[in-house]
Scaffold this motif. Structure first.
Motif, PDB file in Angstrom:
ATOM      1  N   ARG A   9     -40.806 -50.217  28.775  1.00 18.88           N
ATOM      2  CA  ARG A   9     -41.715 -49.166  29.243  1.00 18.88           C
ATOM      3  C   ARG A   9     -41.846 -49.193  30.762  1.00 18.88           C
ATOM      4  NH1 ARG A   9     -44.774 -50.711  24.637  1.00 18.88           N
ATOM      5  NH2 ARG A   9     -46.132 -52.011  25.944  1.00 18.88           N
ATOM      6  N   ILE A  10     -41.954 -50.388  31.316  1.00 18.07           N
ATOM      7  CA  ILE A  10     -42.054 -50.506  32.770  1.00 18.07           C
ATOM      8  C   ILE A  10     -40.790 -49.985  33.435  1.00 18.07           C
ATOM      9  CG2 ILE A  10     -42.152 -52.169  34.669  1.00 18.07           C
ATOM     10  CD1 ILE A  10     -44.031 -53.846  32.964  1.00 18.07           C
ATOM     11  N   SER A  11     -39.636 -50.329  32.871  1.00 11.41           N
ATOM     12  CA  SER A  11     -38.361 -49.878  33.440  1.00 11.41           C
ATOM     13  C   SER A  11     -38.246 -48.364  33.424  1.00 11.41           C
ATOM     14  CB  SER A  11     -37.208 -50.509  32.660  1.00 11.41           C
ATOM     15  OG  SER A  11     -35.969 -50.052  33.136  1.00 11.41           O
ATOM     16  N   LEU A  12     -38.624 -47.750  32.310  1.00  6.84           N
ATOM     17  CA  LEU A  12     -38.556 -46.288  32.208  1.00  6.84           C
ATOM     18  C   LEU A  12     -39.538 -45.627  33.161  1.00  6.84           C
ATOM     19  CD1 LEU A  12     -38.243 -45.886  28.336  1.00  6.84           C
ATOM     20  CD2 LEU A  12     -36.448 -45.540  30.052  1.00  6.84           C
ATOM     21  N   ARG A  13     -40.734 -46.190  33.269  1.00 11.54           N
ATOM     22  CA  ARG A  13     -41.727 -45.638  34.199  1.00 11.54           C
ATOM     23  C   ARG A  13     -41.240 -45.751  35.637  1.00 11.54           C
ATOM     24  NH1 ARG A  13     -47.436 -48.620  34.744  1.00 11.54           N
ATOM     25  NH2 ARG A  13     -46.015 -50.199  35.530  1.00 11.54           N
ATOM     26  N   ASN A  14     -40.682 -46.889  35.986  1.00 17.16           N
ATOM     27  CA  ASN A  14     -40.175 -47.073  37.346  1.00 17.16           C
ATOM     28  C   ASN A  14     -39.061 -46.104  37.666  1.00 17.16           C
ATOM     29  OD1 ASN A  14     -42.008 -49.104  37.686  1.00 17.16           O
ATOM     30  ND2 ASN A  14     -40.519 -50.778  37.639  1.00 17.16           N
ATOM     31  N   ARG A  15     -38.178 -45.884  36.698  1.00 13.42           N
ATOM     32  CA  ARG A  15     -37.063 -44.961  36.911  1.00 13.42           C
ATOM     33  C   ARG A  15     -37.577 -43.544  37.164  1.00 13.42           C
ATOM     34  NH1 ARG A  15     -32.655 -45.028  32.300  1.00 13.42           N
ATOM     35  NH2 ARG A  15     -32.866 -47.249  32.847  1.00 13.42           N
ATOM     36  N   ARG A  16     -38.627 -43.159  36.427  1.00 18.93           N
ATOM     37  CA  ARG A  16     -39.198 -41.821  36.607  1.00 18.93           C
ATOM     38  C   ARG A  16     -39.904 -41.710  37.958  1.00 18.93           C
ATOM     39  NH1 ARG A  16     -42.462 -42.228  32.970  1.00 18.93           N
ATOM     40  NH2 ARG A  16     -44.432 -42.413  34.099  1.00 18.93           N
ATOM     41  N   LEU A  17     -40.701 -42.708  38.293  1.00 20.83           N
ATOM     42  CA  LEU A  17     -41.470 -42.661  39.531  1.00 20.83           C
ATOM     43  C   LEU A  17     -40.583 -42.728  40.765  1.00 20.83           C
ATOM     44  CD1 LEU A  17     -44.492 -44.981  38.639  1.00 20.83           C
ATOM     45  CD2 LEU A  17     -44.561 -42.513  39.028  1.00 20.83           C
ATOM     46  N   ARG A  18     -39.455 -43.425  40.646  1.00 19.57           N
ATOM     47  CA  ARG A  18     -38.613 -43.609  41.826  1.00 19.57           C
ATOM     48  C   ARG A  18     -38.046 -42.281  42.337  1.00 19.57           C
ATOM     49  NH1 ARG A  18     -36.912 -48.162  40.490  1.00 19.57           N
ATOM     50  NH2 ARG A  18     -38.391 -49.219  41.859  1.00 19.57           N
ATOM     51  N   ARG A  19     -38.043 -41.269  41.500  1.00 16.51           N
ATOM     52  CA  ARG A  19     -37.564 -39.947  41.933  1.00 16.51           C
ATOM     53  C   ARG A  19     -38.600 -39.212  42.770  1.00 16.51           C
ATOM     54  NH1 ARG A  19     -35.306 -39.920  36.516  1.00 16.51           N
ATOM     55  NH2 ARG A  19     -37.102 -38.744  35.734  1.00 16.51           N
ATOM     56  N   HIS A  20     -39.837 -39.700  42.784  1.00 15.82           N
ATOM     57  CA  HIS A  20     -40.885 -39.033  43.564  1.00 15.82           C
ATOM     58  C   HIS A  20     -40.687 -39.350  45.039  1.00 15.82           C
ATOM     59  CE1 HIS A  20     -44.803 -37.739  44.988  1.00 15.82           C
ATOM     60  NE2 HIS A  20     -45.013 -37.187  43.806  1.00 15.82           N
ATOM     61  N   PRO A  21     -40.792 -38.353  45.924  1.00  9.77           N
ATOM     62  CA  PRO A  21     -40.517 -38.592  47.350  1.00  9.77           C
ATOM     63  C   PRO A  21     -41.451 -39.598  48.007  1.00  9.77           C
ATOM     64  CG  PRO A  21     -41.429 -36.389  46.986  1.00  9.77           C
ATOM     65  CD  PRO A  21     -41.053 -36.924  45.658  1.00  9.77           C
ATOM     66  N   LEU A  22     -42.678 -39.749  47.504  1.00  9.90           N
ATOM     67  CA  LEU A  22     -43.612 -40.698  48.110  1.00  9.90           C
ATOM     68  C   LEU A  22     -43.363 -42.136  47.649  1.00  9.90           C
ATOM     69  CD1 LEU A  22     -46.993 -38.746  48.121  1.00  9.90           C
ATOM     70  CD2 LEU A  22     -45.228 -38.870  49.884  1.00  9.90           C
TER      71      LEU A  22
END
Length: 250
Positions: A9-22
């Motif tokens: 779950r952490i890995s999937l969340r990180n992958r999604r968040l990493r696309r955010h410009p901030l």
């Protein structure tokens, strides 16, 4: 099995968040969601405080909440739980890129001597928590010495938890973007500068200190550190020592 699902779950969340410009500059070795959640944002006052674990962040947040007229704390909150919930998070900032965040917001943090910070994390998160996960370097079950904990970090555990991950890695922006970097060792002076900068010259009349649960690790360094351990910890946190101007010798 439970830990495996949590890591997924952490890995999937990180992958999604990493696309955010901030979140573009966040170190990929740490829990990105935890880093993002630790940013304290005021869109009204245009400031953003990056909370680094074991760096007096409860005191800083409580102080900010005390002086910010947009926030009301209804009860004593020594650990700043309510104060932390009262602010926005990094992704709520009114900025579309890190450059615009830097231009529009007063960005600041407080850092701490890496020796004292690591010892505080050990005293708070290892000795008082389940020690089973820290069995490294021959640690006996139920007992983890500070040296064995350092061995665990050397063997790959350095980024397992934000409380002992390098401070440079827990910042969601590179240090050069900061408008101000304060020091825990000179906390009152740093808070005076921050409060006066945000709320007007002369606004500061003292910090809202946290007393409950403090480990006071700075006064225990000589008890826990040998000269060998100092050298090993310096190598683990070399970037923090260099970036924030701390000396290798205690």
């Amino acid at each position: 099995m439970r830990q495996t699902l949590k890591n997924l779950r952490i890995s999937l969340r990180n992958r999604r968040l990493r696309r955010h410009p901030l979140a573009a500059e966040t170190d990929p070795r740490v829990d990105l969601g935890g880093v993002v959640a630790r940013a304290v944002v005021s869109n009204d006052r245009k400031y953003c405080y990056f909370r680094l674990p074991k760096c007096a962040n409860s005191t800083v947040v409580n102080t900010l909440a005390t002086y910010d007229p947009d926030i009301t704390l209804l009860a004593p909150d020594p650990k700043a739980r309510a104060a932390k919930r009262a602010f926005g998070r990094l992704l709520s900032a009114e900025a579309t890129s890190l450059d615009s965040l830097q231009e529009r917001y007063f960005l600041f943090t407080f850092v701490r001597d890496p020796y004292a910070r690591l010892l505080s994390a050990y005293l708070d998160k290892v000795l008082t928590k389940d020690p089973a996960q820290f069995h490294a370097g021959g640690a006996d079950e139920g007992s983890v010495s500070f040296e064995q904990f350092v061995t665990y970090l050397e063997q790959g555990g350095l980024y397992d938890n934000l409380h002992w991950a390098p401070q440079c890695s827990v910042l969601p922006v590179r240090p050069h973007r900061l408008d101000y970097c304060g020091y825990v060792e000179d906390l009152d002076q740093g808070l005076e500068y921050v409060v006066n900068r945000i709320f007007g010259e002369g606004a500061f009349h003292g910090a809202r200190n946290r007393e409950a649960g403090r480990r006071r690790a700075g006064g225990l360094i000589e008890k826990y550190y040998t000269s060998s351990l100092k050298g090993r910890v310096y190598e683990l946190y070399r970037q923090d020592f260099v970036e924030f101007g701390y000396h290798r010798d205690v």
